[in-house]
Write an enzyme that holds these catalytic residues in place. Sequence first.
Site, short mmCIF file in Angstrom:
data_model
loop_
_atom_site.label_atom_id
_atom_site.label_comp_id
_atom_site.label_asym_id
_atom_site.label_seq_id
_atom_site.Cartn_x
_atom_site.Cartn_y
_atom_site.Cartn_z
N HIS A 1 -6.57 0.45 -2.38
CA HIS A 1 -6.78 -0.81 -3.13
C HIS A 1 -8.23 -1.27 -2.94
CE1 HIS A 1 -2.66 -1.65 -4.31
NE2 HIS A 1 -2.25 -1.37 -3.09
N THR B 1 -3.62 0.58 1.36
CA THR B 1 -4.49 -0.61 1.40
C THR B 1 -5.95 -0.19 1.20
OG1 THR B 1 -2.97 -1.63 2.95
CG2 THR B 1 -5.18 -2.58 2.86
N HIS C 1 -7.79 1.28 9.16
CA HIS C 1 -7.01 0.67 10.25
C HIS C 1 -5.98 1.63 10.86
CE1 HIS C 1 -4.78 -0.05 6.52
NE2 HIS C 1 -3.71 0.16 7.26
N GLU C 2 -5.82 2.84 10.27
CA GLU C 2 -4.86 3.79 10.82
C GLU C 2 -5.67 4.87 11.54
OE1 GLU C 2 -2.58 5.24 7.47
OE2 GLU C 2 -1.82 3.24 7.00
N ILE D 1 5.55 6.37 3.44
CA ILE D 1 6.43 5.48 4.20
C ILE D 1 7.89 5.72 3.82
CG2 ILE D 1 6.99 3.08 4.76
CD1 ILE D 1 4.04 2.41 4.52
P1 NAD Z 1 2.60 4.84 -1.92
O1 NAD Z 1 1.94 4.03 -2.99
O2 NAD Z 1 1.98 6.11 -1.48
O3 NAD Z 1 4.10 5.15 -2.37
C1 NAD Z 1 4.82 4.44 -3.32
C2 NAD Z 1 5.61 5.44 -4.12
O4 NAD Z 1 6.48 4.75 -5.03
C3 NAD Z 1 4.73 6.37 -4.97
O5 NAD Z 1 4.96 7.74 -4.62
C4 NAD Z 1 5.17 6.06 -6.40
O6 NAD Z 1 5.15 7.19 -7.25
C5 NAD Z 1 6.59 5.54 -6.17
N1 NAD Z 1 7.17 4.79 -7.30
C6 NAD Z 1 6.53 4.07 -8.26
N2 NAD Z 1 7.44 3.60 -9.14
C7 NAD Z 1 8.66 4.01 -8.73
C8 NAD Z 1 9.99 3.84 -9.22
N3 NAD Z 1 10.25 3.14 -10.32
N4 NAD Z 1 11.00 4.42 -8.54
C9 NAD Z 1 10.77 5.14 -7.41
N5 NAD Z 1 9.53 5.35 -6.91
C10 NAD Z 1 8.49 4.79 -7.55
O7 NAD Z 1 2.78 3.85 -0.70
P2 NAD Z 1 3.19 4.01 0.84
O8 NAD Z 1 1.97 4.13 1.65
O9 NAD Z 1 4.28 4.99 1.03
O10 NAD Z 1 3.76 2.54 1.03
C11 NAD Z 1 4.94 2.15 0.34
C12 NAD Z 1 4.84 0.74 -0.17
O11 NAD Z 1 4.82 -0.17 0.95
C13 NAD Z 1 3.58 0.41 -0.97
O12 NAD Z 1 3.92 -0.50 -2.00
C14 NAD Z 1 2.70 -0.26 0.06
O13 NAD Z 1 1.75 -1.12 -0.54
C15 NAD Z 1 3.71 -1.03 0.85
N6 NAD Z 1 3.36 -1.39 2.23
C16 NAD Z 1 3.89 -2.54 2.68
C17 NAD Z 1 3.67 -2.91 3.98
C18 NAD Z 1 4.27 -4.19 4.48
O14 NAD Z 1 3.91 -4.61 5.57
N7 NAD Z 1 5.18 -4.78 3.73
C19 NAD Z 1 2.88 -2.12 4.84
C20 NAD Z 1 2.37 -0.91 4.35
C21 NAD Z 1 2.63 -0.55 3.04
ZN ZN Z 2 -1.90 1.12 6.65
#
Ligand code: NAD
Ligand code: ZN
Length: 341
Positions: A43, A40, A63-64, A175
Amino acid sequence: MKCLVKNESAVGLTLKEKEKPSPKDNEILIKVKKAAICGTDLHIWNWDSWAQEKIKPPMTVGHEFMGVIEEVGKKIKNFKIGDRVSVESHITGTKSRNARAGKLHLDPDTVNLGVDTDGAFAEYVKVPESNVVPLPDSVSDEVGAILDPFGNAVHATLSFDLVGEDVLITGAGPIGIMSAAIAEHVGARRILLTDVNDHRLELAKKVCSAELLNPTNSSISEKMKDMGLKEGFDIGLEMSGSEFALRDMVDNMIMGGKVALLGIPSKEIKIDLNKIIFKALNLKAIYGREIYETWYKGLALIDSGLKIEEIITHRFKFEDYKKAFDLLNKGKAGKVILSWD
Ligand code: NAD
Ligand code: ZN
C-alpha cells in the site's frame, strides 16, 4: 547505513543512505538480516489513499524482520550483543486503560514501526527492549522474518475453539494460507480455503491440505455440500478484505457460527446486517496480535511441528527491491524476503 525510504509523495521507494541509529538507554539496535514485504508495504509503495493519509515522508518502511543484536542501551539486562531476535512491530503506550490492564494490543496510543516511525527495511533498526522477541534455534532466519504476519494468522485462527469444527477461510493470501495450516494443526475437521487468484490456491497446496475453491468459477454452497456439511461452516475467517467474500461467508455460516474479521477492505463495504442478526453470528474483529501471548502460541505451534516456510516463495537482495515489489503487485508471490545480510 542503507535503507528503503518513502522519500516523497509518490509511488515507489528510494534506496537511501542514512546515519546508523544510536539506541537510547532502554532501546536495542538490531542489524537486520531478513525482512519480509507485507501488504501494508505494498500500500505504501503504491501510494494509495490509505498510505497518503497515514505516511509522513521521509519514512523508512518495513516491519516484518529478524536480525542480530548489534548494540544495547545502558539499561538493557535481558539481551546481549549477537542474540538472534525478531520484533513486535506495535510499539504500545503505557497510560491507557487497556495498556495498564496488560491488553497491549488494544492500546490506542500504539505507534507502528515502518508506518508511524522509521522501520526495518534498513541495515539497522532500533526498537524498545520490550518489543524484542528472542528467536529459538528451531526457527530459521527466514521464518523469523515472517512471524509478524504469522502472528496475525495465529491470533485470528485461535480466536475460537477449532477442534472438530468446520472452517471457511476466504482469501488465500499468506495469512489465509497460514491460517488454514494452523486450523489443520490444531484439529479442525473440514477446512475450505477460497481465493479468486488461482496462483494463490496453487501455493496453498504446498502449506496446507485444505479443500480449495475459486469462487469466480464455482459456489461455496455447492462445495460445502460436496464436503458433507449440512448446516454451514462453524467458523469463518475472513482474510481477503473483499465485500463479496464476506457476504458469501455470512451466507454459508451455520446458525450461531463464529466469524473472525481480519481482511481490510480498501473502501467502505455494504453487508445486510439482518443476515448476521437472524443467523445469530458472532463477529470478532482482529487487529494485530495479542502482545505477547500470540508470540508464545505461534512459537509453540512451530515447536510442535507446524511448518510454514513454504509460504516464502521468493528471495531478493535488498538492492533488487523494485523486482520484489513488482512481483507482489502482480499477485504472483507468497511471502517475499529481502536479504540485508
Ligand atoms: P493478501 O492481499 O496477500 O491476500 C488477500 C487475498 O484475498 C488475495 O490472494 C486475493 O486474491 C484474495 N481475494 C480477493 N477477493 C477475494 C474473494 N472475493 N474471495 C476470496 N479471496 C479473495 O493479504 P495477506 O497479507 O494475506 O493479508 C490478508 C488480509 O488481512 C489483507 O486484507 C490485509 O490487509 C489484512 N491484514 C489485516 C491485519 C489486521 O491486523 N487486521 C494485519 C495484517 C493484514
Ligand atoms: Zn505486516
